[in-house]
Design a protein around this motif. Structure first.
Motif, PDB file in Angstrom:
ATOM      1  N   ASP A  67       2.370  40.343  42.844  1.00 41.18           N
ATOM      2  CA  ASP A  67       2.566  40.496  43.840  1.00 41.18           C
ATOM      3  C   ASP A  67       2.793  39.269  44.372  1.00 41.18           C
ATOM      4  OD1 ASP A  67       2.550  43.194  44.103  1.00 41.18           O
ATOM      5  OD2 ASP A  67       0.912  43.685  44.916  1.00 41.18           O
ATOM      6  N   GLY A  68       2.437  37.961  43.518  1.00 44.12           N
ATOM      7  CA  GLY A  68       2.293  36.655  44.274  1.00 44.12           C
ATOM      8  C   GLY A  68       1.438  36.092  44.973  1.00 44.12           C
ATOM      9  N   ALA A  69       0.124  37.116  44.539  1.00 45.57           N
ATOM     10  CA  ALA A  69      -0.964  36.329  45.396  1.00 45.57           C
ATOM     11  C   ALA A  69      -1.826  35.764  44.664  1.00 45.57           C
ATOM     12  CB  ALA A  69      -1.829  37.642  46.029  1.00 45.57           C
ATOM     13  N   HIS A  70      -2.620  34.818  45.425  1.00 50.48           N
ATOM     14  CA  HIS A  70      -2.845  33.616  44.228  1.00 50.48           C
ATOM     15  C   HIS A  70      -4.531  34.139  43.911  1.00 50.48           C
ATOM     16  CE1 HIS A  70      -5.709  29.186  44.107  1.00 50.48           C
ATOM     17  NE2 HIS A  70      -5.347  29.579  42.742  1.00 50.48           N
ATOM     18  N   ILE A  71      -4.705  34.279  42.489  1.00 48.87           N
ATOM     19  CA  ILE A  71      -6.418  34.340  41.716  1.00 48.87           C
ATOM     20  C   ILE A  71      -7.446  33.707  40.883  1.00 48.87           C
ATOM     21  CG2 ILE A  71      -7.088  36.400  40.078  1.00 48.87           C
ATOM     22  CD1 ILE A  71      -4.701  37.555  39.356  1.00 48.87           C
ATOM     23  N   SER A  72      -6.089  32.933  41.198  1.00 52.44           N
ATOM     24  CA  SER A  72      -7.338  31.736  40.360  1.00 52.44           C
ATOM     25  C   SER A  72      -7.115  30.500  40.351  1.00 52.44           C
ATOM     26  CB  SER A  72      -8.070  31.934  39.515  1.00 52.44           C
ATOM     27  OG  SER A  72      -7.836  32.331  38.362  1.00 52.44           O
ATOM     28  N   GLY A  73      -7.616  29.896  39.953  1.00 54.35           N
ATOM     29  CA  GLY A  73      -7.067  27.918  39.472  1.00 54.35           C
ATOM     30  C   GLY A  73      -6.785  27.688  40.487  1.00 54.35           C
ATOM     31  N   ASP A  74      -6.315  25.856  40.338  1.00 56.99           N
ATOM     32  CA  ASP A  74      -5.660  25.737  41.686  1.00 56.99           C
ATOM     33  C   ASP A  74      -4.311  25.789  42.039  1.00 56.99           C
ATOM     34  OD1 ASP A  74      -7.004  23.391  40.392  1.00 56.99           O
ATOM     35  OD2 ASP A  74      -5.411  22.280  39.232  1.00 56.99           O
ATOM     36  N   LYS A  75      -4.368  25.247  43.431  1.00 60.04           N
ATOM     37  CA  LYS A  75      -3.343  26.249  44.032  1.00 60.04           C
ATOM     38  C   LYS A  75      -2.158  25.861  43.400  1.00 60.04           C
ATOM     39  CE  LYS A  75      -1.177  25.663  49.239  1.00 60.04           C
ATOM     40  NZ  LYS A  75      -0.796  24.469  50.469  1.00 60.04           N
ATOM     41  N   PRO A  76      -0.846  27.176  43.577  1.00 61.19           N
ATOM     42  CA  PRO A  76       0.260  27.542  42.888  1.00 61.19           C
ATOM     43  C   PRO A  76       1.245  26.537  43.842  1.00 61.19           C
ATOM     44  CG  PRO A  76       0.042  29.388  44.448  1.00 61.19           C
ATOM     45  CD  PRO A  76      -1.035  28.206  44.303  1.00 61.19           C
ATOM     46  N   THR A  77       2.322  25.865  43.004  1.00 63.26           N
ATOM     47  CA  THR A  77       3.285  24.942  43.180  1.00 63.26           C
ATOM     48  C   THR A  77       4.288  25.833  44.465  1.00 63.26           C
ATOM     49  OG1 THR A  77       5.616  25.435  42.472  1.00 63.26           O
ATOM     50  CG2 THR A  77       5.241  27.177  41.865  1.00 63.26           C
ATOM     51  N   LYS A  78       4.779  25.601  45.367  1.00 66.59           N
ATOM     52  CA  LYS A  78       5.221  25.850  46.499  1.00 66.59           C
ATOM     53  C   LYS A  78       6.266  26.485  46.813  1.00 66.59           C
ATOM     54  CE  LYS A  78       7.587  22.093  48.557  1.00 66.59           C
ATOM     55  NZ  LYS A  78       6.916  20.541  47.429  1.00 66.59           N
ATOM     56  N   GLU A  79       7.039  26.880  44.868  1.00 68.52           N
ATOM     57  CA  GLU A  79       8.755  26.898  45.069  1.00 68.52           C
ATOM     58  C   GLU A  79       7.961  28.538  43.668  1.00 68.52           C
ATOM     59  OE1 GLU A  79      11.634  23.335  45.132  1.00 68.52           O
ATOM     60  OE2 GLU A  79      10.314  23.646  42.997  1.00 68.52           O
ATOM     61  N   ALA A  80       6.903  28.805  43.830  1.00 76.25           N
ATOM     62  CA  ALA A  80       6.647  29.629  43.194  1.00 76.25           C
ATOM     63  C   ALA A  80       7.332  31.361  43.842  1.00 76.25           C
ATOM     64  CB  ALA A  80       5.135  30.546  43.555  1.00 76.25           C
ATOM     65  N   PHE A  81       7.903  31.201  44.448  1.00 79.05           N
ATOM     66  CA  PHE A  81       8.757  32.651  44.424  1.00 79.05           C
ATOM     67  C   PHE A  81       9.985  32.143  44.477  1.00 79.05           C
ATOM     68  CE2 PHE A  81       9.947  29.216  48.115  1.00 79.05           C
ATOM     69  CZ  PHE A  81      11.300  29.170  47.828  1.00 79.05           C
TER      70      PHE A  81
END
Length: 212
Positions: A67-81
């Motif tokens: 669903d696009g929720a962050h699980i782990s690791g660094d903060k994802p790119t703002k263009e993840a969508f």
């Protein structure tokens, strides 16, 4: 179905290897561009925000749920969508590459291109690897309306060009998405080199035969 550790490890290594290759050949620069892979359980591995594709750490890649929720690791790119909206329309695809590659961006800025199909069929490999290339209207970086515009085209096109921004390309594998993105960039370069000169693109019949 949960992705195996070996599957995730291989995906992390492949993202970093492809990112480094793209960066070293100046197909991306600074902290621009992002790469993702969809694992067998639907989770997404993605390059983090403000990360150079030339210096990625496999352990720090962002892991997101389906669903696009962050699980782990660094903060994802703002263009993840952009990645998520490609995946939701393309069930068979497992990788997305988004770059700000110079020649593709230059073509996206031109005023007289066909928004339904930006580049003419100059070569057989462009037609086979990219196909028709729609132009997505300009939206500011991070604008969620951009996701809706990309989603509208993603069902019928695995490659789109964002106006004043750059290409987003999906593939069944990361290599497939990478090669298609590179083919798009090279065709954009050819297109700009030929500007103002008479050209002889493939005929509609020739292009249709290749698409089939």
């Amino acid at each position: 179905m949960t992705a195996t550790i070996s599957e995730e490890t291989r995906a992390r290594d492949e993202i970093c290897k492809v990112g480094r290759s793209l960066f070293e050949r100046r197909l991306t620069m600074g902290s621009t561009g992002n790469i993702s892979m969809r694992l067998s359980d639907g989770t997404l591995l993605m390059t983090p925000t403000n990360a150079s594709l030339g210096d990625l750490d496999p352990a720090r890649l962002s892991l997101l749920d389906s669903d696009g929720a962050h699980i782990s690791g660094d903060k994802p790119t703002k263009e993840a969508f952009l990645h998520s909206c490609m995946y939701c329309e393309r069930n068979a695809d497992h990788a997305v590459v988004h770059l700000h590659s110079t020649h593709s961006v230059a073509v996206s800025i031109l005023a007289d291109v066909d928004p339904a199909d930006v580049l003419p069929p100059l070569t057989a490999y462009f037609v086979m690897r990219v196909g028709r290339l729609p132009l997505i209207p300009y939206f500011a970086p991070g604008d969620r309306d951009l996701a809706l515009a990309v989603k509208k085209e993603a069902g019928t096109h695995h490659a789109v060009l964002l106006a004043n921004h750059g290409p987003v390309v999906s593939g069944k594998t990361l290599r497939e998405a990478q090669y298609a993105t590179e083919e798009l960039e090279e065709t954009a370069r050819l297109f700009l080199m030929l500007d103002g000169r008479p050209i002889r693109p493939l005929t509609p019949a020739q292009a249709d035969a290749l698409r089939k």
